[in-house]
Design a protein around this motif. Structure first.
Motif, PDB file in Angstrom:
ATOM      1  N   LEU A 207       0.812  -1.221   0.000  1.00 50.54           N
ATOM      2  CA  LEU A 207       0.000   0.000   0.000  1.00 50.54           C
ATOM      3  C   LEU A 207       0.844   1.269   0.000  1.00 50.54           C
ATOM      4  CD1 LEU A 207      -2.809  -0.923   2.552  1.00 50.54           C
ATOM      5  CD2 LEU A 207      -3.102  -0.488   0.106  1.00 50.54           C
ATOM      6  N   THR A 208       1.997   1.214   0.626  1.00 46.56           N
ATOM      7  CA  THR A 208       2.833   2.401   0.801  1.00 46.56           C
ATOM      8  C   THR A 208       3.985   2.495  -0.197  1.00 46.56           C
ATOM      9  OG1 THR A 208       4.197   1.224   2.415  1.00 46.56           O
ATOM     10  CG2 THR A 208       2.359   2.544   3.275  1.00 46.56           C
ATOM     11  N   ASN A 209       4.165   1.457  -1.007  1.00 49.18           N
ATOM     12  CA  ASN A 209       5.320   1.381  -1.916  1.00 49.18           C
ATOM     13  C   ASN A 209       6.634   1.434  -1.145  1.00 49.18           C
ATOM     14  OD1 ASN A 209       3.896   1.144  -4.354  1.00 49.18           O
ATOM     15  ND2 ASN A 209       3.508   3.340  -4.348  1.00 49.18           N
ATOM     16  N   LEU A 210       6.618   0.880   0.052  1.00 46.12           N
ATOM     17  CA  LEU A 210       7.821   0.744   0.866  1.00 46.12           C
ATOM     18  C   LEU A 210       8.153  -0.733   0.952  1.00 46.12           C
ATOM     19  CD1 LEU A 210       6.762   3.122   3.775  1.00 46.12           C
ATOM     20  CD2 LEU A 210       8.464   3.630   2.018  1.00 46.12           C
ATOM     21  N   SER A 211       9.340  -1.052   1.393  1.00 50.24           N
ATOM     22  CA  SER A 211       9.696  -2.457   1.548  1.00 50.24           C
ATOM     23  C   SER A 211       9.145  -2.995   2.862  1.00 50.24           C
ATOM     24  CB  SER A 211      11.219  -2.636   1.512  1.00 50.24           C
ATOM     25  OG  SER A 211      11.808  -2.083   2.670  1.00 50.24           O
ATOM     26  N   GLN A 212       8.968  -4.291   2.920  1.00 46.36           N
ATOM     27  CA  GLN A 212       8.512  -4.927   4.165  1.00 46.36           C
ATOM     28  C   GLN A 212       9.564  -4.715   5.246  1.00 46.36           C
ATOM     29  OE1 GLN A 212       7.245  -8.982   3.720  1.00 46.36           O
ATOM     30  NE2 GLN A 212       7.083  -9.312   5.921  1.00 46.36           N
ATOM     31  N   ARG A 213      10.804  -4.670   4.846  1.00 44.76           N
ATOM     32  CA  ARG A 213      11.891  -4.447   5.804  1.00 44.76           C
ATOM     33  C   ARG A 213      11.764  -3.062   6.454  1.00 44.76           C
ATOM     34  NH1 ARG A 213      18.157  -5.662   4.414  1.00 44.76           N
ATOM     35  NH2 ARG A 213      18.848  -5.705   6.553  1.00 44.76           N
ATOM     36  N   THR A 214      11.354  -2.043   5.675  1.00 44.63           N
ATOM     37  CA  THR A 214      11.171  -0.684   6.213  1.00 44.63           C
ATOM     38  C   THR A 214      10.021  -0.672   7.211  1.00 44.63           C
ATOM     39  OG1 THR A 214      12.022   0.301   4.180  1.00 44.63           O
ATOM     40  CG2 THR A 214      10.678   1.713   5.600  1.00 44.63           C
ATOM     41  N   ILE A 215       8.932  -1.367   6.875  1.00 45.76           N
ATOM     42  CA  ILE A 215       7.788  -1.454   7.796  1.00 45.76           C
ATOM     43  C   ILE A 215       8.223  -2.136   9.090  1.00 45.76           C
ATOM     44  CG2 ILE A 215       5.454  -2.375   8.141  1.00 45.76           C
ATOM     45  CD1 ILE A 215       5.651  -0.148   5.970  1.00 45.76           C
ATOM     46  N   SER A 216       8.976  -3.211   8.968  1.00 41.82           N
ATOM     47  CA  SER A 216       9.472  -3.928  10.133  1.00 41.82           C
ATOM     48  C   SER A 216      10.395  -3.040  10.972  1.00 41.82           C
ATOM     49  CB  SER A 216      10.216  -5.187   9.686  1.00 41.82           C
ATOM     50  OG  SER A 216      10.748  -5.875  10.792  1.00 41.82           O
ATOM     51  N   SER A 217      11.265  -2.282  10.313  1.00 41.84           N
ATOM     52  CA  SER A 217      12.164  -1.377  11.029  1.00 41.84           C
ATOM     53  C   SER A 217      11.391  -0.344  11.828  1.00 41.84           C
ATOM     54  CB  SER A 217      13.097  -0.664  10.049  1.00 41.84           C
ATOM     55  OG  SER A 217      14.023  -1.557   9.522  1.00 41.84           O
ATOM     56  N   LEU A 218      10.372   0.241  11.202  1.00 38.58           N
ATOM     57  CA  LEU A 218       9.542   1.224  11.892  1.00 38.58           C
ATOM     58  C   LEU A 218       8.888   0.612  13.123  1.00 38.58           C
ATOM     59  CD1 LEU A 218       7.912   3.871  12.207  1.00 38.58           C
ATOM     60  CD2 LEU A 218       6.342   2.997  10.484  1.00 38.58           C
ATOM     61  N   GLU A 219       8.285  -0.562  12.950  1.00 47.14           N
ATOM     62  CA  GLU A 219       7.580  -1.209  14.058  1.00 47.14           C
ATOM     63  C   GLU A 219       8.521  -1.665  15.166  1.00 47.14           C
ATOM     64  OE1 GLU A 219       5.093  -4.291  12.482  1.00 47.14           O
ATOM     65  OE2 GLU A 219       3.728  -2.854  11.542  1.00 47.14           O
ATOM     66  N   ASN A 220       9.776  -1.915  14.835  1.00 53.36           N
ATOM     67  CA  ASN A 220      10.751  -2.355  15.839  1.00 53.36           C
ATOM     68  C   ASN A 220      11.473  -1.197  16.512  1.00 53.36           C
ATOM     69  OD1 ASN A 220      10.338  -5.167  15.696  1.00 53.36           O
ATOM     70  ND2 ASN A 220      11.486  -5.234  13.785  1.00 53.36           N
ATOM     71  N   GLY A 221      11.058   0.031  16.200  1.00 51.70           N
ATOM     72  CA  GLY A 221      11.636   1.182  16.878  1.00 51.70           C
ATOM     73  C   GLY A 221      12.922   1.687  16.286  1.00 51.70           C
ATOM     74  N   ASN A 222      13.203   1.317  15.045  1.00 54.53           N
ATOM     75  CA  ASN A 222      14.385   1.848  14.373  1.00 54.53           C
ATOM     76  C   ASN A 222      14.039   3.195  13.754  1.00 54.53           C
ATOM     77  OD1 ASN A 222      15.983  -0.448  14.954  1.00 54.53           O
ATOM     78  ND2 ASN A 222      15.015  -1.529  13.276  1.00 54.53           N
ATOM     79  N   ASP A 223      15.044   4.030  13.615  1.00 56.65           N
ATOM     80  CA  ASP A 223      14.845   5.369  13.072  1.00 56.65           C
ATOM     81  C   ASP A 223      14.547   5.285  11.576  1.00 56.65           C
ATOM     82  OD1 ASP A 223      14.710   8.097  12.991  1.00 56.65           O
ATOM     83  OD2 ASP A 223      16.766   8.451  13.619  1.00 56.65           O
ATOM     84  N   VAL A 224      13.414   5.844  11.161  1.00 54.94           N
ATOM     85  CA  VAL A 224      13.043   5.908   9.750  1.00 54.94           C
ATOM     86  C   VAL A 224      12.729   7.361   9.417  1.00 54.94           C
ATOM     87  CG1 VAL A 224      12.159   3.539   9.662  1.00 54.94           C
ATOM     88  CG2 VAL A 224      10.608   5.410  10.222  1.00 54.94           C
ATOM     89  N   SER A 225      12.615   7.664   8.147  1.00 58.31           N
ATOM     90  CA  SER A 225      12.352   9.045   7.746  1.00 58.31           C
ATOM     91  C   SER A 225      10.909   9.438   8.095  1.00 58.31           C
ATOM     92  CB  SER A 225      12.595   9.234   6.257  1.00 58.31           C
ATOM     93  OG  SER A 225      11.597   8.575   5.503  1.00 58.31           O
ATOM     94  N   PHE A 226      10.721  10.731   8.239  1.00 61.40           N
ATOM     95  CA  PHE A 226       9.386  11.237   8.549  1.00 61.40           C
ATOM     96  C   PHE A 226       8.442  10.979   7.383  1.00 61.40           C
ATOM     97  CE2 PHE A 226       6.251  14.669   9.438  1.00 61.40           C
ATOM     98  CZ  PHE A 226       5.846  14.214  10.682  1.00 61.40           C
ATOM     99  N   SER A 227       8.950  11.027   6.158  1.00 63.25           N
ATOM    100  CA  SER A 227       8.098  10.742   4.997  1.00 63.25           C
ATOM    101  C   SER A 227       7.607   9.299   5.028  1.00 63.25           C
ATOM    102  CB  SER A 227       8.831  11.044   3.686  1.00 63.25           C
ATOM    103  OG  SER A 227       9.992  10.264   3.566  1.00 63.25           O
ATOM    104  N   THR A 228       8.409   8.383   5.560  1.00 64.37           N
ATOM    105  CA  THR A 228       7.963   6.995   5.723  1.00 64.37           C
ATOM    106  C   THR A 228       6.800   6.921   6.704  1.00 64.37           C
ATOM    107  OG1 THR A 228      10.155   6.103   5.223  1.00 64.37           O
ATOM    108  CG2 THR A 228       8.688   4.707   6.525  1.00 64.37           C
ATOM    109  N   ILE A 229       6.918   7.635   7.806  1.00 61.23           N
ATOM    110  CA  ILE A 229       5.836   7.650   8.793  1.00 61.23           C
ATOM    111  C   ILE A 229       4.568   8.238   8.179  1.00 61.23           C
ATOM    112  CG2 ILE A 229       5.093   8.636  11.002  1.00 61.23           C
ATOM    113  CD1 ILE A 229       8.070   8.420  11.876  1.00 61.23           C
TER     114      ILE A 229
END
Length: 112
Positions: A37-59
């Motif tokens: 849905l977001t055109n992001l990788s599953q790894r990026t979604i996992s990183s966000l959910e695990n509390g890793n720093d991601v870009s604000f545009s990803t959020i």
């Protein structure tokens, strides 16, 4: 956990990730579905959910896909015009300017 002024940056990022995961599961979506849905990788979604720093545009993209983008309006509301501003200035303030130094005013380091 409640996010407060005293929360560290890493605590806030971890809490946002936890809340995103709870929201995703409540929708319900898998990480793979959300990634599509977001055109992001599953790894990026996992990183966000695990509390890793991601870009604000990803959020932003994740919140949009989860139907929660309006939450940013609560987080950072638009500043309205205060009645005192209208009374003092007659119009809303557009920018802040530094105060002009009064001629002859002494400041530390000016002595010669």
């Amino acid at each position: 956990m409640k996010i407060t002024f005293c929360s560290s940056t890493s605590e806030v990022i971890t809490e946002i990730g936890r809340r995103v995961k709870e929201t995703r599961l409540a929708v319900p979506l898998t990480q793979h579905d959300l990634a599509k849905l977001t055109n992001l990788s599953q790894r990026t979604i996992s990183s966000l959910e695990n509390g890793n720093d991601v870009s604000f545009s990803t959020i932003i993209e994740v919140l949009r896909a989860l139907g929660r983008l309006q939450s940013l309006e609560i987080m950072i509301p638009e500043q309205g015009i205060r009645p005192s501003q209208i009374a003092e200035l007659g119009k809303p303030r557009e920018r802040a300017r530094p105060k002009k130094q009064v001629q002859g005013e002494w400041k530390w380091g000016d002595e010669k």
